[in-house]
Design a protein around this motif. Structure first.
Motif, PDB file in Angstrom:
ATOM      1  N   ARG A   1     -11.111   0.394  -4.943  1.00 53.92           N
ATOM      2  CA  ARG A   1      -9.813  -0.041  -4.722  1.00 53.92           C
ATOM      3  C   ARG A   1      -9.266  -0.559  -6.218  1.00 53.92           C
ATOM      4  O   ARG A   1      -9.716  -1.446  -6.784  1.00 53.92           O
ATOM      5  CB  ARG A   1      -9.517  -1.048  -3.708  1.00 53.92           C
ATOM      6  CG  ARG A   1      -9.966  -0.528  -2.495  1.00 53.92           C
ATOM      7  CD  ARG A   1      -9.709  -1.694  -1.100  1.00 53.92           C
ATOM      8  NE  ARG A   1      -8.330  -2.082  -1.190  1.00 53.92           N
ATOM      9  CZ  ARG A   1      -8.073  -3.225  -0.773  1.00 53.92           C
ATOM     10  NH1 ARG A   1      -8.950  -4.176  -0.441  1.00 53.92           N
ATOM     11  NH2 ARG A   1      -6.780  -3.591  -0.825  1.00 53.92           N
ATOM     12  N   LEU A   2      -8.327  -0.017  -6.770  1.00 52.27           N
ATOM     13  CA  LEU A   2      -7.717  -0.314  -8.033  1.00 52.27           C
ATOM     14  C   LEU A   2      -6.115  -0.426  -7.933  1.00 52.27           C
ATOM     15  O   LEU A   2      -5.554   0.456  -7.707  1.00 52.27           O
ATOM     16  CB  LEU A   2      -8.027   0.966  -9.095  1.00 52.27           C
ATOM     17  CG  LEU A   2      -9.446   1.195  -9.238  1.00 52.27           C
ATOM     18  CD1 LEU A   2      -9.610   2.346 -10.245  1.00 52.27           C
ATOM     19  CD2 LEU A   2     -10.291   0.075  -9.886  1.00 52.27           C
ATOM     20  N   ALA A   3      -5.684  -1.598  -8.299  1.00 50.74           N
ATOM     21  CA  ALA A   3      -4.055  -1.861  -8.133  1.00 50.74           C
ATOM     22  C   ALA A   3      -3.613  -2.375  -9.614  1.00 50.74           C
ATOM     23  O   ALA A   3      -4.212  -3.096 -10.107  1.00 50.74           O
ATOM     24  CB  ALA A   3      -4.188  -3.097  -7.157  1.00 50.74           C
ATOM     25  N   CYS A   4      -2.550  -1.633  -9.786  1.00 50.22           N
ATOM     26  CA  CYS A   4      -1.909  -2.019 -11.087  1.00 50.22           C
ATOM     27  C   CYS A   4      -2.787  -1.874 -12.144  1.00 50.22           C
ATOM     28  O   CYS A   4      -2.713  -2.826 -13.296  1.00 50.22           O
ATOM     29  CB  CYS A   4      -1.285  -3.343 -10.839  1.00 50.22           C
ATOM     30  SG  CYS A   4      -0.163  -3.651  -9.484  1.00 50.22           S
TER      31      CYS A   4
ATOM     32  N   GLN B   1      -2.204   7.697   2.006  1.00 53.48           N
ATOM     33  CA  GLN B   1      -1.279   7.078   1.858  1.00 53.48           C
ATOM     34  C   GLN B   1      -0.499   7.561   0.438  1.00 53.48           C
ATOM     35  O   GLN B   1      -1.069   7.469  -0.371  1.00 53.48           O
ATOM     36  CB  GLN B   1      -1.397   5.429   1.659  1.00 53.48           C
ATOM     37  CG  GLN B   1      -0.260   4.722   1.388  1.00 53.48           C
ATOM     38  CD  GLN B   1      -0.155   3.315   1.629  1.00 53.48           C
ATOM     39  OE1 GLN B   1      -0.932   2.682   0.800  1.00 53.48           O
ATOM     40  NE2 GLN B   1       0.331   2.513   2.561  1.00 53.48           N
ATOM     41  N   LEU B   2       0.486   7.942   0.584  1.00 54.26           N
ATOM     42  CA  LEU B   2       1.262   8.516  -0.727  1.00 54.26           C
ATOM     43  C   LEU B   2       2.544   7.847  -1.056  1.00 54.26           C
ATOM     44  O   LEU B   2       3.694   8.679  -1.241  1.00 54.26           O
ATOM     45  CB  LEU B   2       1.787  10.147  -0.699  1.00 54.26           C
ATOM     46  CG  LEU B   2       0.245  11.052  -0.585  1.00 54.26           C
ATOM     47  CD1 LEU B   2       0.611  12.421  -0.220  1.00 54.26           C
ATOM     48  CD2 LEU B   2      -0.522  10.877  -1.752  1.00 54.26           C
TER      49      LEU B   2
ATOM     50  N   ASN C   1      -0.719   5.859  -4.518  1.00 48.61           N
ATOM     51  CA  ASN C   1       0.766   5.087  -4.502  1.00 48.61           C
ATOM     52  C   ASN C   1       1.460   4.905  -5.952  1.00 48.61           C
ATOM     53  O   ASN C   1       0.777   4.458  -7.013  1.00 48.61           O
ATOM     54  CB  ASN C   1       0.711   3.775  -3.755  1.00 48.61           C
ATOM     55  CG  ASN C   1       0.022   3.991  -2.362  1.00 48.61           C
ATOM     56  OD1 ASN C   1       0.350   4.928  -1.918  1.00 48.61           O
ATOM     57  ND2 ASN C   1      -0.651   2.922  -1.956  1.00 48.61           N
ATOM     58  N   MET C   2       2.618   5.382  -5.991  1.00 48.99           N
ATOM     59  CA  MET C   2       3.450   5.119  -7.101  1.00 48.99           C
ATOM     60  C   MET C   2       4.765   4.201  -6.780  1.00 48.99           C
ATOM     61  O   MET C   2       5.040   3.822  -5.564  1.00 48.99           O
ATOM     62  CB  MET C   2       3.919   6.356  -7.430  1.00 48.99           C
ATOM     63  CG  MET C   2       2.776   7.672  -7.808  1.00 48.99           C
ATOM     64  SD  MET C   2       3.458   9.042  -8.208  1.00 48.99           S
ATOM     65  CE  MET C   2       1.720   9.917  -8.232  1.00 48.99           C
TER      66      MET C   2
ATOM     67  N   ILE D   1      -5.794   4.060  -5.356  1.00 45.57           N
ATOM     68  CA  ILE D   1      -5.384   4.009  -6.778  1.00 45.57           C
ATOM     69  C   ILE D   1      -3.864   3.804  -6.751  1.00 45.57           C
ATOM     70  O   ILE D   1      -2.955   4.623  -6.515  1.00 45.57           O
ATOM     71  CB  ILE D   1      -5.538   5.183  -7.569  1.00 45.57           C
ATOM     72  CG1 ILE D   1      -6.987   5.718  -7.502  1.00 45.57           C
ATOM     73  CG2 ILE D   1      -4.980   5.122  -8.856  1.00 45.57           C
ATOM     74  CD1 ILE D   1      -7.195   7.091  -8.067  1.00 45.57           C
ATOM     75  N   SER D   2      -3.423   2.520  -6.707  1.00 48.39           N
ATOM     76  CA  SER D   2      -2.013   2.069  -6.481  1.00 48.39           C
ATOM     77  C   SER D   2      -1.402   1.616  -7.721  1.00 48.39           C
ATOM     78  O   SER D   2      -2.122   0.699  -8.379  1.00 48.39           O
ATOM     79  CB  SER D   2      -1.908   1.043  -5.350  1.00 48.39           C
ATOM     80  OG  SER D   2      -2.203   1.244  -4.030  1.00 48.39           O
TER      81      SER D   2
END
Length: 312
Positions: free
Chosen positions: A117-120, A200-201, A171-172, A144-145
């Motif tokens: 899990r990778l955020a920002c 989740q998109l 996520n974008m 990948i958010s």
């Protein structure tokens, strides 16, 4: 005097019991802390806690949110946590400071990783994810958010090399202007990830065509989050199919209260997108109206902005 003595005895008893807790109980307590808290605080309390902090089983899951420390310190701490796992690492969450070099270190030292899990993380790229795909074929969950620099190419690589992938979050930041449509990521997912169960998109630019490709290519989907995917219009046959095929469906204008990142957006005015005063709603049949009410579970448009839901 007796009361004072009793307090002292009780304090000593509490301290003795705490230090004598079974090791498995101590590990359970430590699992409530994130990696930074363990490596910068808990392990320094005493020799017993230091010993527990080095237990490889404690590091099967590594949680490293952005603590405000320098990226260098977080990078060093993350590497140390990975080393302490001794190859037992199954799940890792990194917020903000991940780079391609760190992804490479993870893939070289955590071959059994199941969840990434990778955020920002704005300093990762397709190159870093290529190594993830090549070295982590057992990956089951990828998040990948809000990470720029990622294209359909790395999604395709993940799909081809990780056949066990069950959950994907890509996520974008949702926006409406300028109006952009793109189904590249949707097609990559549909063509290479047939075993997905959860997708989740958030904020994606896919259109109805991209959504249809996903429904065709990912027949095992149980949950699908399309919040702030403003190019998607779930009415008519496509809406009916989503309702029948997906157990847990989040619509473009559904509430974002449980979304962990900033989700506010300027929707703009109705007239800006349609200066002629005409929108998709003008082309809906009576059957489409009836179906929309049934699909949304409402008798009116109270839960959605009437103008914006069809403002594409």
């Amino acid at each position: 005097m007796e009361s004072s003595r009793k307090v002292v005895v009780d304090d000593e008893e509490e301290q003795r019991n705490w230090l004598d807790l079974p090791r498995d109980v101590m590990c359970t307590v430590f699992q409530k802390l994130d990696a930074v808290e363990i490596l910068t605080r808990a392990e320094r309390v005493c020799s017993a806690w230091r010993s527990v902090s080095k237990d490889p089983l404690l590091w099967r899951t590594i949680h490293m949110p952005d603590s405000g420390d320098s990226d260098f310190q977080l990078w060093v701490l993350c590497r140390r946590a990975i080393d302490l796992s001794s190859g037992h690492l199954l799940s890792i969450y990194i917020e903000n400071f991940a780079t391609d070099d760190l992804l490479r270190y993870i893939t070289l030292n955590a071959s059994h990783l199941r969840c990434l899990r990778l955020a920002c993380c704005y300093r990762i790229s397709d190159e870093g994810l290529y190594e993830v795909a090549e070295r982590l074929p057992q990956l089951e969950e990828l998040d990948i958010s809000l990470s720029s620099g990622i294209t359909k190419d790395s999604l395709e690589a993940i799909g081809r090399c990780c056949p066990h992938l069950k959950s994907l979050k890509f996520n974008m930041e949702g926006y409406r202007r300028p109006h952009v449509e793109s189904n590249e990521e949707a097609y990559a997912i549909a063509e290479t990830m047939p075993n997905l169960c959860h997708l989740q998109l958030f904020g994606n630019k896919l259109t109805n065509e991209g959504l249809l490709a996903i429904l065709d290519g990912c027949p095992h989907l149980e949950s699908l989050d399309l919040r702030q995917c403003f190019n998607v219009t779930l009415v008519g046959g496509l809406g009916k199919r989503c309702a029948e095929q997906i157990k847990d469906l989040r619509l473009p204008y559904d509430p974002t209260d449980d979304y962990p990142f900033e989700a506010e957006i300027d929707y703009g005015s109705f007239d800006e997108d349609y200066p002629s005063g005409i929108s998709d709603i003008d082309f809906m049949s009576d059957d489409d109206y009836d179906y929309y009410y049934e699909f949304s579970g409402e008798s009116d448009f109270s839960d959605y902005e009437y103008e914006n839901y069809y403002d594409l």
